[in-house]
Design a protein around this motif. Structure first.
Motif, PDB file in Angstrom:
ATOM      1  N   TYR A  16       4.742 -13.554  -4.242  1.00 45.41           N
ATOM      2  CA  TYR A  16       5.610 -12.387  -4.047  1.00 45.41           C
ATOM      3  C   TYR A  16       5.838 -11.609  -5.345  1.00 45.41           C
ATOM      4  O   TYR A  16       6.873 -10.973  -5.524  1.00 45.41           O
ATOM      5  N   THR A  17       4.894 -11.654  -6.234  1.00 52.40           N
ATOM      6  CA  THR A  17       5.026 -10.915  -7.487  1.00 52.40           C
ATOM      7  C   THR A  17       3.652 -10.504  -7.993  1.00 52.40           C
ATOM      8  O   THR A  17       2.662 -11.213  -7.776  1.00 52.40           O
ATOM      9  N   THR A  18       3.601  -9.367  -8.640  1.00 54.40           N
ATOM     10  CA  THR A  18       2.367  -8.911  -9.270  1.00 54.40           C
ATOM     11  C   THR A  18       2.691  -7.721 -10.159  1.00 54.40           C
ATOM     12  O   THR A  18       3.822  -7.226 -10.173  1.00 54.40           O
ATOM     13  N   ALA A  19       1.712  -7.278 -10.922  1.00 57.61           N
ATOM     14  CA  ALA A  19       1.828  -6.069 -11.732  1.00 57.61           C
ATOM     15  C   ALA A  19       0.576  -5.242 -11.503  1.00 57.61           C
ATOM     16  O   ALA A  19      -0.439  -5.747 -11.011  1.00 57.61           O
ATOM     17  N   ASN A  20       0.650  -3.977 -11.860  1.00 52.63           N
ATOM     18  CA  ASN A  20      -0.538  -3.136 -11.719  1.00 52.63           C
ATOM     19  C   ASN A  20      -1.608  -3.522 -12.728  1.00 52.63           C
ATOM     20  O   ASN A  20      -2.805  -3.506 -12.416  1.00 52.63           O
ATOM     21  N   VAL A  53      -3.514  -4.053  -9.273  1.00 56.96           N
ATOM     22  CA  VAL A  53      -2.984  -3.223  -8.186  1.00 56.96           C
ATOM     23  C   VAL A  53      -3.201  -1.770  -8.582  1.00 56.96           C
ATOM     24  O   VAL A  53      -2.792  -1.361  -9.675  1.00 56.96           O
ATOM     25  N   ARG A  54      -3.837  -0.989  -7.726  1.00 56.79           N
ATOM     26  CA  ARG A  54      -4.088   0.413  -8.038  1.00 56.79           C
ATOM     27  C   ARG A  54      -2.761   1.146  -8.270  1.00 56.79           C
ATOM     28  O   ARG A  54      -1.766   0.861  -7.598  1.00 56.79           O
ATOM     29  N   PRO A  55      -2.740   2.113  -9.193  1.00 56.88           N
ATOM     30  CA  PRO A  55      -1.488   2.827  -9.471  1.00 56.88           C
ATOM     31  C   PRO A  55      -0.873   3.506  -8.253  1.00 56.88           C
ATOM     32  O   PRO A  55       0.349   3.679  -8.191  1.00 56.88           O
ATOM     33  N   GLN A  56      -1.703   3.904  -7.282  1.00 56.55           N
ATOM     34  CA  GLN A  56      -1.128   4.558  -6.104  1.00 56.55           C
ATOM     35  C   GLN A  56      -0.362   3.579  -5.221  1.00 56.55           C
ATOM     36  O   GLN A  56       0.456   3.980  -4.392  1.00 56.55           O
ATOM     37  N   ASN A  57      -0.612   2.271  -5.407  1.00 54.49           N
ATOM     38  CA  ASN A  57       0.096   1.254  -4.638  1.00 54.49           C
ATOM     39  C   ASN A  57       1.300   0.724  -5.418  1.00 54.49           C
ATOM     40  O   ASN A  57       1.399   0.900  -6.632  1.00 54.49           O
ATOM     41  N   VAL A  58       2.196   0.050  -4.717  1.00 49.62           N
ATOM     42  CA  VAL A  58       3.457  -0.403  -5.307  1.00 49.62           C
ATOM     43  C   VAL A  58       3.390  -1.894  -5.615  1.00 49.62           C
ATOM     44  O   VAL A  58       3.354  -2.727  -4.700  1.00 49.62           O
ATOM     45  N   ALA A  59       3.353  -2.221  -6.902  1.00 48.74           N
ATOM     46  CA  ALA A  59       3.376  -3.624  -7.320  1.00 48.74           C
ATOM     47  C   ALA A  59       4.813  -4.141  -7.290  1.00 48.74           C
ATOM     48  O   ALA A  59       5.765  -3.383  -7.456  1.00 48.74           O
ATOM     49  N   TRP A  60       4.955  -5.449  -7.106  1.00 48.02           N
ATOM     50  CA  TRP A  60       6.280  -6.076  -7.051  1.00 48.02           C
ATOM     51  C   TRP A  60       6.556  -6.717  -8.412  1.00 48.02           C
ATOM     52  O   TRP A  60       6.197  -7.865  -8.659  1.00 48.02           O
ATOM     53  N   HIS A  61       7.198  -5.987  -9.293  1.00 50.24           N
ATOM     54  CA  HIS A  61       7.281  -6.451 -10.679  1.00 50.24           C
ATOM     55  C   HIS A  61       8.633  -6.266 -11.348  1.00 50.24           C
ATOM     56  O   HIS A  61       8.943  -6.964 -12.309  1.00 50.24           O
ATOM     57  N   ALA A  62       9.454  -5.319 -10.897  1.00 50.64           N
ATOM     58  CA  ALA A  62      10.618  -4.914 -11.686  1.00 50.64           C
ATOM     59  C   ALA A  62      11.922  -5.576 -11.275  1.00 50.64           C
ATOM     60  O   ALA A  62      12.905  -5.507 -12.011  1.00 50.64           O
ATOM     61  N   GLY A  63      11.976  -6.196 -10.091  1.00 53.55           N
ATOM     62  CA  GLY A  63      13.234  -6.768  -9.630  1.00 53.55           C
ATOM     63  C   GLY A  63      14.212  -5.723  -9.135  1.00 53.55           C
ATOM     64  O   GLY A  63      15.395  -6.009  -8.941  1.00 53.55           O
ATOM     65  N   LEU A 111       0.843  -1.183   0.000  1.00 51.45           N
ATOM     66  CA  LEU A 111       0.000   0.000   0.000  1.00 51.45           C
ATOM     67  C   LEU A 111       0.885   1.242   0.000  1.00 51.45           C
ATOM     68  O   LEU A 111       1.954   1.263   0.607  1.00 51.45           O
ATOM     69  N   ALA A 112       0.443   2.270  -0.693  1.00 52.36           N
ATOM     70  CA  ALA A 112       1.178   3.536  -0.741  1.00 52.36           C
ATOM     71  C   ALA A 112       0.188   4.649  -1.057  1.00 52.36           C
ATOM     72  O   ALA A 112      -1.027   4.408  -1.169  1.00 52.36           O
ATOM     73  N   ASP A 113       0.696   5.839  -1.201  1.00 48.58           N
ATOM     74  CA  ASP A 113      -0.148   6.990  -1.526  1.00 48.58           C
ATOM     75  C   ASP A 113       0.509   7.792  -2.641  1.00 48.58           C
ATOM     76  O   ASP A 113       0.673   8.999  -2.554  1.00 48.58           O
ATOM     77  N   ARG A 114       0.901   7.077  -3.689  1.00 46.03           N
ATOM     78  CA  ARG A 114       1.548   7.752  -4.813  1.00 46.03           C
ATOM     79  C   ARG A 114       0.513   8.540  -5.628  1.00 46.03           C
ATOM     80  O   ARG A 114      -0.638   8.092  -5.742  1.00 46.03           O
ATOM     81  N   PRO A 115       0.834   9.668  -6.188  1.00 48.74           N
ATOM     82  CA  PRO A 115       2.145  10.319  -6.194  1.00 48.74           C
ATOM     83  C   PRO A 115       2.372  11.270  -5.023  1.00 48.74           C
ATOM     84  O   PRO A 115       3.331  12.042  -5.044  1.00 48.74           O
TER      85      PRO A 115
END
Length: 617
Positions: free
Chosen positions: A281-285, A299-309, A248-252
């Protein structure tokens, strides 16, 4: 007399030679014209044979393939030819990111067999012969129109329901999106690959109205996009604080979103949804399907997905996965996928003020590792056949448009995807030693010297050898469409650039594979090399002060004095210290260092502003 005969003979032969050359040129012109117009003839003939409006047939084809047969090679969705007739028989998606799974056996993935029954053409002909393939598409459209109880009329507006059926989508939103794109093509017109559609005013009949509003009110995407909310897993896995699959996050508001990262699933669409909905332990928006272009927001854009390594890139990016079977047998991505993805990226870039360029709209293969060891294992998707040029054109951006002068020191890599690699030069692309098609590739090879006989350059953190390879996942010796570099030298048809700490040459006859550009360049201050990082993390002391352990800025390369790299923006250091079920601003640790983003090699990288000088080209 003989003297005059000799003169006459020379003149006569001169005229004969001129006439012969003119005839050859004329024949060649006719051959080129014939080749360019053969598709037009095929469309006209098939439309008449199956009583389908010819411009509608062309528009469906352009929406499927942009009139490109891809030499009979299948798309990542198992589609063939300009009409994208599908046959996934025998295809098995596999890759480093997933276990091998079988392609779903659905009717939408086997339209080629139905077309074979309707036309009498063999499966082989439908795959490799454009005329037969267009027959198949026309026959399918006519069959769909008849199945709806409608006549084979010349009124294009009455065919929208048949066009929706041609999309093969079970989703109403996806079918509407497909049909809307076809009718937009008719309205705008097309002149491509020798096929022309004149702009025309066409409206679907009232009882066949196309719904382009979509379901975006409940999702984060543009109106008309076939998008659905399918949440990724978010839960604790034990009582020790282990959890997944995102944060969870509050981007931007707490952290700026600077990047959109393009991925390829190497699984089916459904397999990707399952993967992100289980403890992996992986996902994309977002995930985009191949055949239909449908989008799952997970995953909502304001949250941080685990995708890029790369945790820093994760914290500042939106990840979009694209369904594909590229690892085995698929060589091009579908128009439905490109159009949905491009519409989504353009929407997100506008909403979060992300520049539409290749330092911010990046592939997973452009994401750096956080350490030298991690750099070696970073991914290489979406791969050799992702058409960055076409993708950006769909977003209204022409990466090949020059904004610099001929004496510019910054160039954009803009190879022609049909001629940038040539068999005559000995160039090839391989997958475990097996040759892949040259046409459709999106890069130029980089050599140690200005010659095809020279070794390809090697990256110290990727290859254990002294030279690069032609393997498709060897990113160390490839510069990809849209990337920008500093030009060092030009020798004949060869251009030298600063690349990954060394000079690298690529074949560039007459500037065919690059475009002059403008911008800023980053160089090291003084006479000593400076560190190059895979993140813009705060200093070790600030991280320790905030009780963050096991994390510190780690150099992955050195920027040598005199080398120049293209500037991609300034960022102030930060670290996202995430916790389960918490999106407090206190989770973001802010540093005091400013970093310059640069295009260092195939991947982006970061250098401290205090270590470097920023100057105009």
């Amino acid at each position: 007399m003989k003297k005059h005969e000799g003169l006459f003979s020379q003149v006569r032969w001169l005229f004969i030679v001129i006439a012969f050359v003119g005839m050859v040129i004329g024949l060649n012109t006719q051959l080129v014209h014939a080749k360019a117009s053969s598709l037009e003839t095929d469309f006209q003939r098939a439309a008449a044979k199956y009583q389908v409006p010819v411009d509608l047939l062309k528009a469906v084809a352009y929406n499927e393939s942009a009139f490109d047969s891809h030499n009979g090679k299948p798309s990542v969705a198992g589609g063939y030819g300009v009409m994208h007739l599908t046959d996934t028989t025998g295809l098995t998606p596999s890759g480093s990111d997933s276990k091998a799974v079988k392609v779903p056996n659905t009717a939408s993935l086997h339209t080629l067999q139905k077309a074979a029954k309707l036309t009498g053409h063999s499966v082989g002909q439908l795959k490799t012969n454009s005329a037969a393939n267009i027959d198949g598409g026309a026959a399918l459209l006519a069959a769909y129109q008849k199945s709806l109880g409608k006549g084979l009329t010349s009124n294009i507006g009455s065919w929208s329901a048949a066009v929706k059926k041609y999309s093969q989508s079970d989703s109403q939103a996806a079918a509407d999106f497909f049909a809307a794109n076809v009718y937009k093509i008719l309205a705008k017109g097309v002149n491509h690959n020798g096929v022309k559609i004149s702009p025309q005013k066409v409206n679907a009949l009232k009882d066949e109205a196309i719904d382009t509003t979509g379901e975006s009110g409940q999702t984060d995407g543009p109106a008309g996009l076939p998008i659905e909310w399918i949440p990724a897993l978010y839960k604790t896995f034990d009582d020790q604080g282990d959890y997944g699959n995102y944060d969870l996050a509050d981007r931007p508001n707490d952290e700026k979103i600077n990047y959109i990262v393009i991925h390829n699933t190497e699984t089916s669409f459904q397999e990707a949804l399952t993967l992100f909905s289980t403890p992996t332990y992986t996902t994309a928006n977002y995930v985009v399907s191949s055949v239909e272009g449908t989008v799952a927001e997970m995953v909502r854009p304001q949250n941080v997905a685990w995708h890029a390594g790369n945790w820093y890139i994760n914290s500042h990016s939106i990840g979009i996965e694209h369904e594909g079977y590229a690892a085995v047998g698929g060589y091009w991505y579908t128009e439905n996928m490109y159009k949905s993805s491009a519409a989504l990226v353009k929407y997100l870039a506008d909403k979060y003020q992300i520049p539409l360029d290749r330092q911010h709209i990046i592939g997973h293969d452009n994401v750096p590792g956080l350490t030298p060891a991690a750099q070696k294992g970073m991914h290489w998707d979406p791969g050799t056949y992702w058409n960055w040029n076409h993708y950006f054109e769909l977003m209204g951006v022409d990466l090949s448009k020059s904004d610099g002068s001929t004496d510019s020191h910054i160039i954009t890599i803009t190879p022609n995807d049909k001629t940038n690699l040539t068999a005559d030069s000995g160039q090839k692309v391989t997958d475990d030693g097996v040759n892949l098609p040259l046409a459709g590739s999106n890069f130029v090879y980089l050599y140690e010297q200005p010659s095809f006989s020279a070794d390809l350059i090697a990256d110290k953190d990727f290859s254990s050898g002294q030279s690069g390879t032609t393997e498709k996942d060897d990113w160390g010796d490839k510069a990809v469409y849209g990337q920008q570099f500093s030009k060092i030298d030009q020798q004949g048809d060869w251009t030298e650039i600063d690349y990954g700490g060394q000079g690298a040459w690529f074949y560039n006859p007459g500037g065919a594979n690059s475009t002059d550009a403008t911008g800023k360049l980053v160089t090291a201050k003084g006479s000593k090399a400076v560190p190059v990082y895979g993140s813009a993390y705060p200093s070790d002391s600030i991280l320790k002060k905030n009780k963050v352990t096991g994390i510190k800025p780690t150099p992955i390369y050195q920027l040598q004095p005199g080398q120049k790299y293209v500037y991609g923006g300034t960022v102030t250091s930060d670290y996202f210290n995430s916790h389960f079920n918490s999106n407090s601003p206190k989770n973001v640790i802010h540093g005091t260092d400013d970093y310059y983003q640069i295009q260092f090699n195939h991947r982006i990288a970061f250098v401290k502003a205090s270590d470097t000088t920023l100057s105009d080209d």
